[in-house]
Design a protein around this motif. Structure first.
Motif, PDB file in Angstrom:
ATOM      1  N   HIS A   1      25.713  41.163  35.828  1.00  0.00           N
ATOM      2  CA  HIS A   1      26.410  40.686  37.016  1.00  0.00           C
ATOM      3  C   HIS A   1      26.229  39.188  37.185  1.00  0.00           C
ATOM      4  O   HIS A   1      26.006  38.686  38.274  1.00  0.00           O
TER       5      HIS A   1
ATOM      6  N   ALA B   1      35.679  37.625  37.511  1.00  0.00           N
ATOM      7  CA  ALA B   1      35.311  39.019  37.772  1.00  0.00           C
ATOM      8  C   ALA B   1      35.236  39.285  39.269  1.00  0.00           C
ATOM      9  O   ALA B   1      35.673  40.346  39.748  1.00  0.00           O
ATOM     10  N   GLU B   2      34.703  38.336  40.019  1.00  0.00           N
ATOM     11  CA  GLU B   2      34.618  38.500  41.476  1.00  0.00           C
ATOM     12  C   GLU B   2      36.010  38.547  42.098  1.00  0.00           C
ATOM     13  O   GLU B   2      36.279  39.341  42.992  1.00  0.00           O
TER      14      GLU B   2
ATOM     15  N   ARG C   1      37.410  41.944  41.413  1.00  0.00           N
ATOM     16  CA  ARG C   1      36.803  42.960  42.290  1.00  0.00           C
ATOM     17  C   ARG C   1      37.440  42.923  43.673  1.00  0.00           C
ATOM     18  O   ARG C   1      37.738  43.972  44.263  1.00  0.00           O
ATOM     19  N   ASP C   2      37.664  41.711  44.207  1.00  0.00           N
ATOM     20  CA  ASP C   2      38.305  41.589  45.514  1.00  0.00           C
ATOM     21  C   ASP C   2      39.727  42.137  45.483  1.00  0.00           C
ATOM     22  O   ASP C   2      40.159  42.813  46.413  1.00  0.00           O
TER      23      ASP C   2
ATOM     24  N   VAL D   1      40.945  44.459  43.467  1.00  0.00           N
ATOM     25  CA  VAL D   1      40.893  45.916  43.367  1.00  0.00           C
ATOM     26  C   VAL D   1      40.556  46.525  44.729  1.00  0.00           C
ATOM     27  O   VAL D   1      41.149  47.531  45.140  1.00  0.00           O
ATOM     28  N   ARG D   2      39.620  45.907  45.444  1.00  0.00           N
ATOM     29  CA  ARG D   2      39.249  46.404  46.772  1.00  0.00           C
ATOM     30  C   ARG D   2      40.453  46.359  47.709  1.00  0.00           C
ATOM     31  O   ARG D   2      40.735  47.322  48.435  1.00  0.00           O
TER      32      ARG D   2
END
Length: 87
Positions: free
Chosen positions: A38, A44-45, A48-49, A51-52
């Motif tokens: 991580h 990547a962050e 992730r946001d 996808v959320r």
């Protein structure tokens, strides 16, 4: 301790260590240095946001589709048709 017991002990220790490395997200790079999985990766962050956000939107769409109120679904159909006619 005979040699066979020592080999079994070494294999067991290695297996347990690899399980802990996988659990805590540590990997080795090509030079043998251990790095956390991580690590600060802005791409990547961002993903992730995204996808959320998409998951939240899917929840809303599922709620709209499975809504049992017939009048509301008819109004939704009319709005969709109006949007299609604009194009």
């Amino acid at each position: 301790m005979n040699p066979f017991e020592m080999v079994v002990l070494i294999v067991a220790i290695t297996a347990v260590a690899s399980i802990f490395r996988a659990k805590y997200g540590v990997r080795k790079d090509k030079w043998g240095n251990e790095q956390p999985l991580h690590a600060a990766d802005p791409d990547a962050e961002r993903l992730r946001d995204e996808v959320r956000t998409l998951k939240e939107r899917i929840v809303v769409l599922e709620r709209i589709v499975t809504d049992s109120d017939r009048n509301r679904s008819i109004a939704l159909e009319r709005e969709i048709d109006a949007l299609r006619q604009r194009d």
